[in-house]
Design an enzyme around this catalytic site. Sequence first.
Site, PDB file in Angstrom:
ATOM      1  N   ASP A   1      27.801  44.016  45.106  1.00 34.67           N
ATOM      2  CA  ASP A   1      27.605  44.708  46.383  1.00 34.67           C
ATOM      3  C   ASP A   1      28.857  45.510  46.751  1.00 34.67           C
ATOM      4  O   ASP A   1      28.772  46.631  47.246  1.00 34.67           O
ATOM      5  CB  ASP A   1      27.291  43.694  47.480  1.00 34.67           C
ATOM      6  CG  ASP A   1      26.212  42.718  47.057  1.00 34.67           C
ATOM      7  OD1 ASP A   1      25.129  43.176  46.659  1.00 34.67           O
ATOM      8  OD2 ASP A   1      26.467  41.500  47.090  1.00 34.67           O
TER       9      ASP A   1
ATOM     10  N   HIS B   1      24.694  37.301  49.612  1.00 34.26           N
ATOM     11  CA  HIS B   1      24.193  38.309  48.670  1.00 34.26           C
ATOM     12  C   HIS B   1      22.683  38.373  48.852  1.00 34.26           C
ATOM     13  O   HIS B   1      21.907  37.752  48.129  1.00 34.26           O
ATOM     14  CB  HIS B   1      24.554  37.922  47.229  1.00 34.26           C
ATOM     15  CG  HIS B   1      23.967  38.851  46.213  1.00 34.26           C
ATOM     16  ND1 HIS B   1      24.318  40.177  46.124  1.00 34.26           N
ATOM     17  CD2 HIS B   1      23.031  38.656  45.247  1.00 34.26           C
ATOM     18  CE1 HIS B   1      23.638  40.754  45.148  1.00 34.26           C
ATOM     19  NE2 HIS B   1      22.835  39.851  44.603  1.00 34.26           N
TER      20      HIS B   1
END
Length: 364
Positions: A159, A187
């Site tokens: 990410d 996440h």
Amino acid sequence: MKQPVRIAITGAAGNISYSLLFKIAAGEMLGYDQPVILQLIEIPHAIEKLRGVAMELEDCAFPLVHEISLHDNPFDGFRGAHYALLVGARPRTKGMERADLLEANAKIFAEQGKALNEVANRDVKALVVGNPANTNCLILARNAPDLNPAQFCAMTRLDHNRAKGMLGNKLGVNPADIDGVCIWGNHSPTMYPDLHHARVLGEESVTDYINDSWYKDEYTPRIQKRGAEIIEARGLSSAASAAQAALDHMHDWALGSEGSVVSMGIISDGSYGIAKGIYYSFPVICEFGSYQIVQDLPMNAYSEKMMQRTEQELLDERAAVEHLLPAETATKLDSISRCERTGQTQFDSSNNQGESYYKASRIC
């Protein structure tokens, strides 16, 4: 030449590992002077496929590869491991609720936590890549009572890298020219990519070059749902980018991030008011083989709202699997604290039974 280190990888015949293993063998993770022993782990029916991967590694004639071994269970595969990359996990299938996915993975990561606790090197660094990574990491740590909770991480570097890559594209600069981007939380689609502390070319604030509506309504949702976007376009989930992120995470954790801020899903020590006992992504700087949360970043109301939202999701996930976790480790992760002098996350493992003669708190 250095002594070889043992690196264990689960899901070693899968797509992510297929991109990852050759980079590790070439020296991209721990350096081009560090020999490695690869301990590859798969479920029993995938061993023959794994053997084919091992053949390809052999055919590359990597000078740093000291040994390759194949294993169909974690108790053999994690033996003596200095580094463990837990790539394999139960994928979410059609009709499966998130609670079902959490429970299915709880059984896998509970066994792997017990194996790490029993047979891995006492200083092992373990990274959970398989989703849902943060709660899988919690399950892993709760089943490894003799290891420091700070030895476990969930991967949010993918990410982080996505956030820098898309931002660099927007600004017309190389992602390497951007620092201070960070990912908060889980996440999952609740993660918060924070640009309020990011700078470009070392001086100018990123927020001077973007408008608020693009950041909140276009950029943030796209980072949160990038995995689904790739599946839609490619027909397959992220593999090469996930492998690169795992490599980046372990490289920086082991060798240092050279002063750059990176994102890691780590055990919360209460920083920024985040509840202890969950694995939450924070901005960190890595050095001395450890990591330190970047402290005292000013937070606006929007950031606080986003951080609390993803925190609540992680608390809900923990509640969903609590009945599957060992009761004796329920308070273990709450013993994490932060050294007021250094800001370093620390954990009292109570290993030293004799007279304490000297102790520094620079590192865990």
